[in-house]
Design a protein around this motif. Structure first.
Motif, PDB file in Angstrom:
ATOM      1  N   ARG A 166       0.845  -1.206   0.000  1.00  0.00           N
ATOM      2  CA  ARG A 166       0.000   0.000   0.000  1.00  0.00           C
ATOM      3  C   ARG A 166       0.872   1.244   0.000  1.00  0.00           C
ATOM      4  O   ARG A 166       0.609   2.216  -0.707  1.00  0.00           O
ATOM      5  N   GLN A 167       1.930   1.183   0.803  1.00  0.00           N
ATOM      6  CA  GLN A 167       2.865   2.297   0.896  1.00  0.00           C
ATOM      7  C   GLN A 167       3.543   2.537  -0.460  1.00  0.00           C
ATOM      8  O   GLN A 167       3.657   3.671  -0.929  1.00  0.00           O
ATOM      9  N   GLN A 168       3.953   1.473  -1.099  1.00  0.00           N
ATOM     10  CA  GLN A 168       4.627   1.602  -2.397  1.00  0.00           C
ATOM     11  C   GLN A 168       3.685   2.226  -3.439  1.00  0.00           C
ATOM     12  O   GLN A 168       4.087   3.105  -4.200  1.00  0.00           O
ATOM     13  N   PHE A 169       2.430   1.796  -3.451  1.00  0.00           N
ATOM     14  CA  PHE A 169       1.478   2.373  -4.410  1.00  0.00           C
ATOM     15  C   PHE A 169       1.237   3.854  -4.101  1.00  0.00           C
ATOM     16  O   PHE A 169       1.075   4.657  -5.013  1.00  0.00           O
ATOM     17  N   GLU A 175       4.056  10.489  -7.107  1.00  0.00           N
ATOM     18  CA  GLU A 175       4.954  10.819  -8.222  1.00  0.00           C
ATOM     19  C   GLU A 175       4.171  11.063  -9.507  1.00  0.00           C
ATOM     20  O   GLU A 175       4.515  11.915 -10.303  1.00  0.00           O
ATOM     21  N   GLN A 176       3.115  10.279  -9.699  1.00  0.00           N
ATOM     22  CA  GLN A 176       2.347  10.389 -10.952  1.00  0.00           C
ATOM     23  C   GLN A 176       1.195  11.391 -10.813  1.00  0.00           C
ATOM     24  O   GLN A 176       0.357  11.497 -11.696  1.00  0.00           O
ATOM     25  N   GLN A 177       1.150  12.089  -9.684  1.00  0.00           N
ATOM     26  CA  GLN A 177       0.114  13.092  -9.401  1.00  0.00           C
ATOM     27  C   GLN A 177      -1.280  12.531  -9.623  1.00  0.00           C
ATOM     28  O   GLN A 177      -2.132  13.140 -10.257  1.00  0.00           O
ATOM     29  N   GLN A 178      -1.456  11.338  -9.096  1.00  0.00           N
ATOM     30  CA  GLN A 178      -2.719  10.624  -9.246  1.00  0.00           C
ATOM     31  C   GLN A 178      -3.359  10.506  -7.866  1.00  0.00           C
ATOM     32  O   GLN A 178      -2.720  10.017  -6.936  1.00  0.00           O
ATOM     33  N   PRO A 179      -4.606  10.991  -7.700  1.00  0.00           N
ATOM     34  CA  PRO A 179      -5.234  10.827  -6.391  1.00  0.00           C
ATOM     35  C   PRO A 179      -5.394   9.346  -6.061  1.00  0.00           C
ATOM     36  O   PRO A 179      -5.973   8.602  -6.849  1.00  0.00           O
TER      37      PRO A 179
END
Ligand code: HPA
Length: 275
Positions: A166-169, A175-179
């Motif tokens: 979960r932390q990695q995602f 980084e990908q500016q994805q909510p």
């Protein structure tokens, strides 16, 4: 009648005889990661209907298949298509793919789904990694006849979803500016949607999103000590005070938007973290 274990073994043996080697990473594709099937390098694809003991699809559901393929150079087993309680399958049938994946070597499993957003801070097409769940379908996939012989009976639920994954995602989503939210998923039978009072109730009991799948598979995966990451694509916003009639075409549009993002996250995760 074959025992449950014999049914699982027969299915796994059949898949192995088709030339699929033992594989440690698996994916159950619900709505919410359909785009993966377009980019996966397919090595073997077997319709569920050919695999012994796989549940027969209902008229309403699509023909599912088990795919052995490669993404970002990593081999994986992908179940395209799942079985829902609302299709009148029993829990052994719903979770049969998980038991077969386990027999084929899977010890790490990614599950995707589509869900409605209960948390008012969530927006359509956002992603939510499950950090916990509330199982509201009634019964248990571990309370079916014969299932106690397939693993421990009293399965621990203190940490259902792997915290390192979960932390990695989360890191990748930033980084990908994805909510990317981390929230609690309530699993209902459906197939009807919820009333305003039910959405209010779900919010009160601590749910951040609601959907009709995933948790039966998660419970069985935990019985089998499989590590899990589950991610929901939020297809609609369920505000009990401004509840609009459900717009099914829009749900599919939002699922498509969200799944592109989830696929991008998965690809980067495989490159960076998965060996
Ligand atoms: N409720 C239940 N399941 C769902 C919903 C919802 O609002 N949206 C997508 N799946």
């Amino acid at each position: 009648m074959n025992t449950l274990q014999q049914q699982i073994t027969a299915a796994a043996d059949f898949v192995q005889q088709r030339g699929i080697p033992s594989t440690s990473f698996g994916i159950i594709l619900g709505t919410g990661l359909g785009a993966l099937a377009d980019v996966l390098e397919v090595i073997h694809s077997i319709p569920y209907s050919e695999i012994p003991n796989f549940p027969k699809p209902t008229v309403a559901s699509h023909e599912g298949r088990l795919i052995y393929g490669r993404l970002e150079g990593k081999e994986m087993l992908v179940c395209q298509g799942r079985f829902h309680r609302y299709e009148a399958y029993n829990y052994f049938q719903i979770t049969f793919p998980v038991r077969v994946l386990h027999a084929l070597g899977v010890r790490q499993l990614l599950i995707s789904n589509a869900a409605g957003a209960i948390n008012p801070n969530y927006a359509k097409a956002d992603l939510m990694v499950l950090k916990d769940h509330i199982f509201l379908q009634g019964g248990s996939p571990l309370a079916e006849a014969g299932v106690a012989e397939l693993g421990p009976r009293f399965v621990d639920m203190s940490q259902p979803y792997d915290s390192e994954w979960r932390q990695q995602f989360s890191v990748l989503a930033k980084e990908q500016q994805q909510p990317l939210h981390q929230g609690v998923y309530a699993s209902v039978v459906g197939p009807q949607l919820e009333t305003a009072a039910e959405y209010r109730y779900l919010r009160t009991i601590g749910a951040d999103a609601v959907g009709m799948s995933t948790v039966p598979e998660v419970i069985v995966a935990l019985q089998l000590e499989i590590k899990i990451l589950a991610c929901a694509v939020l297809t609609d916003v369920c505000d009990p005070d401004q509840l609009a009639p459900i717009d099914i075409p829009d749900i599919f549009t939002q699922a498509k938007r969200g799944e592109e993002c989830l696929l991008a996250l998965l690809r980067t995760w495989l490159q960076r973290y998965y060996s």
